[in-house]
Design an enzyme around this catalytic site. Structure first.
Site, PDB file in Angstrom:
ATOM      1  N   LYS A 193     -73.948 -33.486  74.794  1.00  8.52           N
ATOM      2  CA  LYS A 193     -72.728 -33.488  75.622  1.00  8.52           C
ATOM      3  C   LYS A 193     -72.448 -34.830  76.281  1.00  8.52           C
ATOM      4  O   LYS A 193     -71.311 -35.282  76.335  1.00  8.52           O
ATOM      5  CB  LYS A 193     -72.754 -32.359  76.652  1.00  8.52           C
TER       6      LYS A 193
ATOM      7  N   GLU B 289     -70.098 -27.205  69.011  1.00  3.82           N
ATOM      8  CA  GLU B 289     -69.965 -25.984  69.823  1.00  3.82           C
ATOM      9  C   GLU B 289     -71.106 -25.859  70.843  1.00  3.82           C
ATOM     10  O   GLU B 289     -70.893 -25.367  71.958  1.00  3.82           O
ATOM     11  CB  GLU B 289     -69.939 -24.758  68.895  1.00  3.82           C
TER      12      GLU B 289
ATOM     13  N   ILE C 187     -71.627 -19.528  73.963  1.00  5.74           N
ATOM     14  CA  ILE C 187     -70.244 -19.011  74.011  1.00  5.74           C
ATOM     15  C   ILE C 187     -69.364 -19.856  73.087  1.00  5.74           C
ATOM     16  O   ILE C 187     -69.305 -21.072  73.239  1.00  5.74           O
ATOM     17  CB  ILE C 187     -69.670 -19.061  75.443  1.00  5.74           C
TER      18      ILE C 187
ATOM     19  N   GLY D 249     -86.878 -24.237  79.896  1.00  2.00           N
ATOM     20  CA  GLY D 249     -86.150 -25.077  78.919  1.00  2.00           C
ATOM     21  C   GLY D 249     -84.650 -25.116  79.171  1.00  2.00           C
ATOM     22  O   GLY D 249     -83.881 -25.443  78.270  1.00  2.00           O
TER      23      GLY D 249
ATOM     24  N   GLU E 113     -82.100 -30.319  81.923  1.00  2.00           N
ATOM     25  CA  GLU E 113     -82.171 -31.570  81.162  1.00  2.00           C
ATOM     26  C   GLU E 113     -83.509 -32.239  81.455  1.00  2.00           C
ATOM     27  O   GLU E 113     -84.123 -31.977  82.496  1.00  2.00           O
ATOM     28  CB  GLU E 113     -81.044 -32.510  81.610  1.00  2.00           C
TER      29      GLU E 113
ATOM     30  N   LYS F  39     -69.501 -31.708  80.049  1.00  2.00           N
ATOM     31  CA  LYS F  39     -68.998 -30.567  79.271  1.00  2.00           C
ATOM     32  C   LYS F  39     -67.512 -30.344  79.543  1.00  2.00           C
ATOM     33  O   LYS F  39     -66.744 -29.995  78.642  1.00  2.00           O
ATOM     34  CB  LYS F  39     -69.784 -29.306  79.626  1.00  2.00           C
TER      35      LYS F  39
END
Ligand code: HSE
Length: 418
Positions: A99, A123, A130, A181, A184, A199
């Site tokens: 991202k 995606e 989502i 997990g 970041e 994002k």
């Protein structure tokens, strides 16, 4: 009937997402996709896959003529951009989950897709499981998309849930987010809102055709939220969430930001807990629609990467319809927001900058007020994130410039001031 293309994948990264993808692909043989090589940074780390799969040489993937898809799930944005650039220029389709890299290099990535006519799918880069990018691309017409309001960072939502519902402290909650997990490798990116605004820059592109560097979008994270803010929220029957929001104003421009916000009980986003993400889209005629799913973690993120890989079998590409086939929208900072601000001392608060203040509580050690500010004030100054000052948007925060005079009059009348 067209037969589906065989996909031979070169995978960059074998961390939380990369390993998840490896496992998920083993369970989906019908996809006709296989990983030929995985490029990693550290050769001597123990991995749950045959040693022959791994290399530390980028060129083994990028210049292998048999590999037709590069999947890139590393967290070094500069290295990721180099990989994407070389891959596209070498005729390979790309699936990326980076991202930060995408948000910071959007113009170049758009240009490379035009030049090479190759797919670049991402995606997994926003809201993980989502399918929000493809929905914004394919389903929502430009003119009808009134607003989007979303929780786009799993770690901060997880931390807020753990702190305010399970009574863990901030550090314990963050540690858990790391262990699971979600966070970041540099968790400051989550906590201080950088990941969410990256994002949001990506989603604004697919929603409205806006190409804007994340630095130009107003944002902060959850680092200044205090326990007393949560008590005020509880008293008023509200939740506090880190919300990314975009709304078309009356002049046709788009207001967009990522800031903490009070959410009313019953709002679909109030049901989004832990590492889940949620997106509420408001569009003409359809009214509100709500997307909900896991926004972080190995398999949920891998599932989005898998879906992109699957889409490559039929040569799916983003068309960027809002950017190229409509008149793209522009961002604006010409609007107002209704905010709650809590603080230790009045001296930290420039009261004259508020259009009006409609509530203040100045007796307790921790004081707060509710008032209306021009967004320019938040863009140009930083008092609202310093000296332990905490700013949280109210539940319906955006005030259009065209409505401000009437609203101010009504608010002052209600307060008995005029
Ligand atoms: N650190 C990110 C998050 C991972 O917590 O949402 C998914 O992008």
């Amino acid at each position: 009937m067209e037969t589906h293309k065989k996909l031979t994948i070169g995978l960059f990264g074998f961390g939380v997402v990369g390993e998840g993808l490896y496992k998920v692909l083993q369970q989906t043989p019908s996809l006709n996709a296989c990983i030929k090589k995985v490029c990693i940074k550290q050769a001597n780390k123990e991995r749950n896959a045959p040693a022959s799969l791994f290399t530390t040489e980028k060129k083994d993937l990028l210049f292998d003529p048999e590999i037709n898809v590069i999947v890139e799930v590393i967290d070094d944005a500069d290295a990721a951009f180099e990989i994407v650039t070389i891959a596209l220029h070498n005729g390979k389709a790309v699936v990326s989950a980076s991202k930060k890299m995408i948000a910071e290099h959007l113009p170049e990535i758009l240009q490379m897709q035009k030049e090479t006519d190759l797919p670049f799918l991402c995606e997994a880069a926003a809201c993980a499981s989502i399918p929000v990018i493809r929905n914004l691309e394919e389903y929502y017409d430009n003119d009808l998309l009134h607003s989007i309001k979303a929780i786009v960072n799993g770690s901060t939502n997880f931390i807020l849930t753990k702190m305010f519902e399970d009574k863990l402290d901030f550090n314990e909650s963050l540690l858990l987010a790391k262990q699971l997990g979600f966070a970041e490798s540099n968790p400051k990116l989550d906590v201080e809102g950088y990941d969410a605004v990256n994002k949001w820059a990506i989603l604004l592109n697919h929603a409205y055709g806006i190409v804007e560097h994340p630095d130009n979008i107003l944002f902060t994270g959850i680092q200044n939220i205090q326990l007393t803010d949560a008590l005020v929220a509880k008293e008023k029957g509200l939740d506090i969430k880190l919300i990314a929001q975009a709304k078309k104003l009356k002049n046709g421009k788009v207001a967009a930001f990522v800031l903490p916000q009070f959410i009313q009980n019953g709002d679909p986003l109030s049901f989004v807990k832990n590492e889940y993400n949620g997106v509420v889209i408001e569009s003409g005629f359809a009214d509100k629609q709500f997307f909900y799913g896991k926004g972080a973690g190995s398999f949920p993120t891998a599932s989005a990467v898998l879906s992109d890989i699957s889409a490559l079998r039929y040569n799916y590409k983003y068309e960027y319809k809002k950017l190229y086939h409509h008149i793209p929208h522009e961002l604006t900072n010409e609007f107002y927001v209704k905010v709650y601000v809590s603080f230790d001392d009045w001296k930290f608060i420039p009261r004259d900058k508020f259009e009006w203040i409609e509530e203040w509580h100045a007796v307790a050690e921790r004081k707060y007020l509710i008032g209306v500010l021009p967004v320019q004030e938040l863009k140009q100054h930083t008092w609202w994130k310093e000296n332990q000052t905490s700013l949280i948007l109210t539940a319906d925060p955006i005030i259009d410039n065209l409505d401000i005079i009437n609203l101010k009059k009504r608010s002052l009348e209600l307060a008995g001031i005029i």
